[in-house]
Design an enzyme around this catalytic site. Structure first.
Site, short mmCIF file in Angstrom:
data_model
loop_
_atom_site.label_atom_id
_atom_site.label_comp_id
_atom_site.label_asym_id
_atom_site.label_seq_id
_atom_site.Cartn_x
_atom_site.Cartn_y
_atom_site.Cartn_z
N GLU A 16 50.79 38.63 43.37
CA GLU A 16 50.56 40.07 43.38
C GLU A 16 51.81 40.83 42.98
O GLU A 16 52.94 40.32 43.04
CB GLU A 16 50.08 40.51 44.78
CG GLU A 16 49.80 42.01 44.94
CD GLU A 16 48.76 42.56 43.98
OE1 GLU A 16 49.06 42.63 42.76
OE2 GLU A 16 47.66 42.95 44.42
N HIS A 55 41.14 37.39 46.75
CA HIS A 55 41.25 36.80 48.08
C HIS A 55 40.51 37.65 49.12
O HIS A 55 40.28 38.85 48.91
CB HIS A 55 42.71 36.66 48.49
CG HIS A 55 43.43 37.98 48.60
ND1 HIS A 55 43.30 38.81 49.70
CD2 HIS A 55 44.27 38.61 47.75
CE1 HIS A 55 44.03 39.89 49.53
NE2 HIS A 55 44.63 39.80 48.35
#
Length: 207
Positions: free
Chosen positions: A85, A13
């Site tokens: 994550e 990202h």
């Protein structure tokens, strides 16, 4: 993955809203304007060859861009919770310097070998590895052609380590800056082949 190799492109990202270079695991801010710009600049890499499917972490800094990419590519999108994550516990939102000041021995051990030390209240490395393996398998199940996975530095390093046979002690030797892109070729029964890694210019602590 029988017959022709599966081409997989992993993209981290872009920069998210809020402080840079902090442990950002379960925190879920949107992409910053600079993050959007960096990811959109990657589109020529991501769209060639044509995308057959997109998979993403559910966190906004990944999913928002994945939504746009899948729509523009006319490809199906899979939101895979196991690709989120790592949870950093007490280090969430802290810089490396702040985490080191609060827990010097634990931080040093984690940086040396994340499999041997867990952030206080965070996710153990073996738990992260198991779910990322499971999530990636789900993302590519039944797929052919070119799959793009939008994810985080931690899970992307887990996959790289698995494909290249790297021990956890070497993980932070791989730089994955925001919007970094890497591509592998996967063929059943054969070792993964890393085709290229683009955009590795710094080693962030955040995910």
């Amino acid at each position: 993955m029988s017959g022709a190799p599966l081409l997989v492109t992993l993209v981290r990202h872009g920069a998210a809203e809020g402080p840079a270079h902090v442990f950002r695991g379960t925190d879920d801010p949107p992409l910053a304007p600079a993050g959007w710009a960096a990811l959109r600049a990657r589109r020529p890499l991501l769209m060639s060859p044509p995308i057959s499917a997109v998979a993403t972490s559910p966190l906004r800094r990944c999913r928002d861009f994945a939504d746009e990419l899948a729509r523009d590519a006319g490809a199906p999108l899979a939101v895979v919770d196991d690709l989120r994550e790592m949870a950093f516990g007490a280090w969430e939102g802290r810089s490396g310097a702040e985490a080191a000041a609060a827990h010097p021995a634990r931080f040093a051990a984690f940086r040396a070998d994340p499999a041997a030390a867990t952030p206080p209240g965070g996710e153990p490395w073996d738990v992260l590895v198991a779910r990322v393996r499971r999530g990636f398998a789900a993302a590519i199940d039944g797929r052919a052609g070119h799959v793009v996975v939008v994810g985080h530095a931690g899970p992307l390093r887990v996959l790289l380590a698995e494909w290249l046979g790297m021990p956890p002690t070497h993980l932070f030797r791989v730089a994955l800056a925001p919007a970094a892109v890497l591509r592998v070729s996967l063929l059943a029964g054969s070792p993964a082949v890393l085709l290229w890694l683009d955009g590795a210019v710094e080693v962030p602590c955040a995910g």
